[in-house]
Design a protein around this motif. Structure first.
Motif, mmCIF file in Angstrom:
data_model
loop_
_atom_site.group_PDB
_atom_site.id
_atom_site.type_symbol
_atom_site.label_atom_id
_atom_site.label_comp_id
_atom_site.label_asym_id
_atom_site.label_seq_id
_atom_site.Cartn_x
_atom_site.Cartn_y
_atom_site.Cartn_z
ATOM 1 N N MET A 1 45.281 39.410 29.619
ATOM 2 C CA MET A 1 43.670 39.341 30.403
ATOM 3 C C MET A 1 43.131 37.678 30.615
ATOM 4 N N THR A 2 42.373 36.933 31.303
ATOM 5 C CA THR A 2 42.604 35.511 31.710
ATOM 6 C C THR A 2 40.356 35.029 30.923
ATOM 7 N N LEU A 3 40.214 34.890 29.958
ATOM 8 C CA LEU A 3 38.873 33.827 30.778
ATOM 9 C C LEU A 3 38.384 33.260 32.045
ATOM 10 N N LEU A 4 37.908 33.561 32.841
ATOM 11 C CA LEU A 4 37.406 33.015 33.867
ATOM 12 C C LEU A 4 36.448 32.550 33.785
ATOM 13 N N ALA A 5 35.034 33.089 33.423
ATOM 14 C CA ALA A 5 33.898 32.244 32.779
ATOM 15 C C ALA A 5 33.257 32.835 31.889
ATOM 16 N N ASP A 6 32.419 31.930 31.053
ATOM 17 C CA ASP A 6 31.677 32.178 29.454
ATOM 18 C C ASP A 6 30.124 32.091 29.755
ATOM 19 N N ASP A 7 29.518 33.329 28.551
ATOM 20 C CA ASP A 7 28.380 32.486 28.728
ATOM 21 C C ASP A 7 26.880 32.665 30.399
ATOM 22 N N LEU A 8 27.486 33.700 30.916
ATOM 23 C CA LEU A 8 26.970 33.864 32.126
ATOM 24 C C LEU A 8 25.412 34.970 32.696
ATOM 25 N N THR A 9 24.483 35.078 33.158
ATOM 26 C CA THR A 9 23.648 35.534 33.079
ATOM 27 C C THR A 9 24.158 37.016 33.483
ATOM 28 N N LYS A 10 23.507 38.243 34.060
ATOM 29 C CA LYS A 10 23.621 39.138 33.972
ATOM 30 C C LYS A 10 24.305 38.650 35.769
ATOM 31 N N LEU A 11 23.317 38.236 36.447
ATOM 32 C CA LEU A 11 23.344 37.637 37.662
ATOM 33 C C LEU A 11 24.221 37.257 38.427
ATOM 34 N N GLN A 12 25.033 36.709 37.221
ATOM 35 C CA GLN A 12 26.293 35.514 37.793
ATOM 36 C C GLN A 12 27.405 36.423 37.419
ATOM 37 N N ALA A 13 27.369 37.065 35.930
ATOM 38 C CA ALA A 13 27.779 37.819 36.107
ATOM 39 C C ALA A 13 28.712 38.635 37.268
ATOM 40 N N LEU A 14 27.473 39.656 37.403
ATOM 41 C CA LEU A 14 27.341 40.668 38.976
ATOM 42 C C LEU A 14 28.035 39.714 40.033
ATOM 43 N N LYS A 15 27.802 38.349 40.385
ATOM 44 C CA LYS A 15 28.425 37.604 41.572
ATOM 45 C C LYS A 15 29.511 37.314 40.830
ATOM 46 N N VAL A 16 30.155 37.172 39.891
ATOM 47 C CA VAL A 16 31.463 36.706 39.973
ATOM 48 C C VAL A 16 32.203 37.922 39.620
ATOM 49 N N GLU A 17 32.070 39.102 39.162
ATOM 50 C CA GLU A 17 32.134 40.483 39.783
ATOM 51 C C GLU A 17 32.656 40.493 40.811
ATOM 52 N N ALA A 18 31.198 41.030 41.503
ATOM 53 C CA ALA A 18 31.994 41.175 43.442
ATOM 54 C C ALA A 18 32.507 39.849 44.212
ATOM 55 N N GLU A 19 32.838 38.794 43.413
ATOM 56 C CA GLU A 19 33.641 38.590 44.626
ATOM 57 C C GLU A 19 35.062 38.431 44.088
ATOM 58 N N LEU A 20 35.118 38.777 43.045
ATOM 59 C CA LEU A 20 36.654 38.958 42.027
ATOM 60 C C LEU A 20 36.864 40.391 43.259
ATOM 61 N N ILE A 21 36.150 41.518 43.254
ATOM 62 C CA ILE A 21 36.225 42.928 44.097
ATOM 63 C C ILE A 21 36.375 42.378 45.626
ATOM 64 N N SER A 22 35.636 41.431 45.955
ATOM 65 C CA SER A 22 36.025 41.102 47.365
ATOM 66 C C SER A 22 37.114 40.492 47.925
#
Length: 82
Positions: A1-22
């Protein structure tokens, strides 16, 4: 597992997750990620007077997936018993 980002807000985390899924796709779409729920932060309703709590769309997706699996299991059980 690799840490891609830290200390994200919920909205920022959702955007990162959506980008990874995309970018990588989920198992359901022949990708490599195991997500059973695809996050969304956009409201699809044209009616702005309706207030939808955060996370409801994701819970609905998960609920529909569980219902689909239950129906498929039931059909398989019915076919195996004749």
């Amino acid at each position: 597992m690799t840490l891609l980002a830290d200390d994200l807000t919920k909205l920022q985390a959702l955007k990162v997750e959506a980008e990874l899924i995309s970018a990588l796709g989920t198992i359901d779409t022949a990708g490599i990620l195991l997500n059973s729920v695809v996050p969304t932060d956009r409201r699809k309703s044209a009616r702005s007077s309706i207030i939808v709590p955060s996370g409801v769309e994701e819970k609905a997706q998960l609920g529909l997936t569980l219902l689909k699996e239950a129906v498929l299991r039931s059909l398989c059980a019915c076919q195996s018993t004749g």
